[in-house]
Design an enzyme around this catalytic site. Structure first.
Site, short mmCIF file in Angstrom:
data_model
loop_
_atom_site.label_atom_id
_atom_site.label_comp_id
_atom_site.label_asym_id
_atom_site.label_seq_id
_atom_site.Cartn_x
_atom_site.Cartn_y
_atom_site.Cartn_z
N SER A 124 -37.67 -2.82 60.84
CA SER A 124 -36.41 -3.54 60.90
C SER A 124 -35.24 -2.58 61.02
O SER A 124 -35.27 -1.46 60.48
CB SER A 124 -36.27 -4.35 59.61
OG SER A 124 -34.95 -4.79 59.45
N TYR A 148 -35.87 -5.08 50.59
CA TYR A 148 -36.58 -5.39 51.84
C TYR A 148 -36.58 -4.17 52.77
O TYR A 148 -37.62 -3.74 53.27
CB TYR A 148 -35.92 -6.59 52.51
CG TYR A 148 -36.37 -6.82 53.93
CD1 TYR A 148 -37.67 -7.24 54.21
CD2 TYR A 148 -35.52 -6.57 55.00
CE1 TYR A 148 -38.09 -7.43 55.52
CE2 TYR A 148 -35.93 -6.76 56.30
CZ TYR A 148 -37.21 -7.18 56.56
OH TYR A 148 -37.63 -7.36 57.86
N LYS A 152 -39.79 -1.67 54.06
CA LYS A 152 -40.15 -1.37 55.46
C LYS A 152 -40.15 0.14 55.69
O LYS A 152 -41.01 0.66 56.39
CB LYS A 152 -39.15 -2.05 56.41
CG LYS A 152 -39.30 -3.57 56.46
CD LYS A 152 -40.60 -3.97 57.15
CE LYS A 152 -40.81 -5.46 57.16
NZ LYS A 152 -42.10 -5.86 57.74
#
Ligand code: NAD
Ligand code: UFG
Length: 337
Positions: A124, A148, A152
């Protein structure tokens, strides 16, 4: 190639299955349906007329992965299965690390056992964090501001270390910008379970009458119209980037990140105006405070993906909004009808 697609029943995964099959790849899905419904694969099957091997299971379940690896013998894996809500990740950090990091580790163990050495990973743009410069290129410092984003980045680092220690292994790290849009058939699209967190599905639900008004999170950013700017990418273009990555992984080795965006920033107001053109009615909006953790603007330099993957985005903003509207208006309750 035989491609195992974890999370293949999800938003990006379902569109990618169609593009893979169109290019002659054989596909197998592993999904635990925590954020999807089996109806998705029924629709992909009828749109493609193709065979999809399909397992219900969790990517953290080593026994299930061994079973899938033995049965299907994938030559490559596309790893979509994961959690993606930035706000929720702050409230449930252990859950996010468990699924996104342990899930990736468990998958790599199973791949290693089965001798599968190619992985395409859903990363991302959030790995970059507050921009030092824009557009972000892949050399931009990585400093994610959410759990988050960190989950990643940690997974990217694990994949990079794995390729360094594994001769002939390839990890293609696709850093997606903001995926939007739907399949041209209007049979596949984004179907958030609760109140949408993201801009485009929220606008679509206002247009179809399910929500009263869009809250614009901040009108005082240092952007041309004061609202946040993002690099929106059509989900079919994004799906095609995975097919390009599979081709690349056939010969390349090592780990390599690629930005997947259009390079074109659009503000919240630009998105509302484009959606109004697509649906032919006004979208009610109200100004609200900035959302915690949001940055003013981001935008991709996707030059590396253009030259090394031979991939370029072809869908423009109107294609993004028109396909979203076609999907939302034909499926006001998503896959439930
Ligand atoms: P999605 O939720 O629609 O798809 C994820 C799929 O994985 C779902 O079908 C879900 O049921 C499945 N899944 C979740 N946890 C699982 C587990 N433990 N085991 C097996 N299956 C599991 O999301 P999406 O938008 O298609 O995103 C796919 C991937 O891309 C995710 O990893 C996400 O973090 C990443 N990503 C998404 C965006 C975005 O804005 N949509 C942006 C950047 C990166
Ligand atoms: N926005 C609103 N109102 C809303 C929702 C969003 O004004 O109801 C604004 C946001 O403030 C932001 C823009 O619309 O300026 C886009 O917000 P999104 O929530 O749609 O997208 P984000 O850029 O915050 O994050 C998304 C995904 C992440 C992914 C990232 C990659 O949620 O998972 O894109 O760039 F990693």
């Amino acid at each position: 190639m035989r491609v195992l697609v974890t999370g293949g029943a999800g938003y990006i995964g379902s569109h990618t299955l169609l593009e893979l099959m169109a290019q002659g790849h054989e596909v197998c899905v592993l999904d635990n349906y925590s954020n999807a419904t089996p109806e998705v694969l029924s629709r992909v099957r009828s749109l493609s007329n193709g065979v999809i091997h399909d397992y219900v299971g969790d990517v953290r379940d080593a026994d299930k992965l061994d079973e899938v690896m033995q049965d299907f013998q994938p030559e490559a894996v596309i790893h979509f299965a994961g959690l993606k809500a930035v706000g929720e990740s702050t409230e449930k950090p252990l859950y996010y690390y468990d699924v996104n990091v342990r899930g990736t580790l468990t998958l790599l163990h199973a791949m290693t056992k089965a001798g599968c050495k190619r992985i395409i990973f859903s990363s991302s743009a959030t790995v970059y964090g507050e921009p030092v410069y824009l557009p972000y290129d892949e050399a931009h410092p990585t400093n994610p501001t959410s759990v988050y984003g960190r989950s990643k980045l940690i997974a990217e680092q694990i994949l990079t270390d794995w390729t360094a220690a594994t001769p002939d292994a390839t990890a293609v790290l696709l850093r997606y910008f903001n995926p939007v849009g739907a399949h041209a058939s209007a049979q596949l699209g984004e179907d958030p379970k609760d109140i949408p967190n993201n801009l485009m599905p929220f606008i679509a639900q206002v247009a179809v009458g399910k929500r009263d008004a869009l809250q614009i999170f901040g009108g005082d950013y240092d952007t041309p119209d004061g609202t946040g700017q993002r690099d929106y990418i059509h989900v079919v273009d994004l799906a095609r980037a995975h097919v390009a990555a599979i081709d690349y992984a056939e010969t390349a080795t090592g780990a390599r990140p690629f930005n997947i965006g259009t390079g074109q920033p659009y503000s919240v107001r630009d998105m509302v105006a484009a959606f109004e053109r697509a649906c032919g009615k006004p979208i009610a909006t109200k100004m609200a405070a900035r959302r915690a953790g949001d940055i003013a603007a981001m935008q991709a330099d996707s030059g590396r993906a253009n030259t090394e993957l031979g991939w370029t985005a072809t869908h423009d903003l109107d294609a993004m909004t028109a396909s979203t509207w076609a999907w939302q208006s034909k499926n006001p309750n998503g896959y439930e009808g």
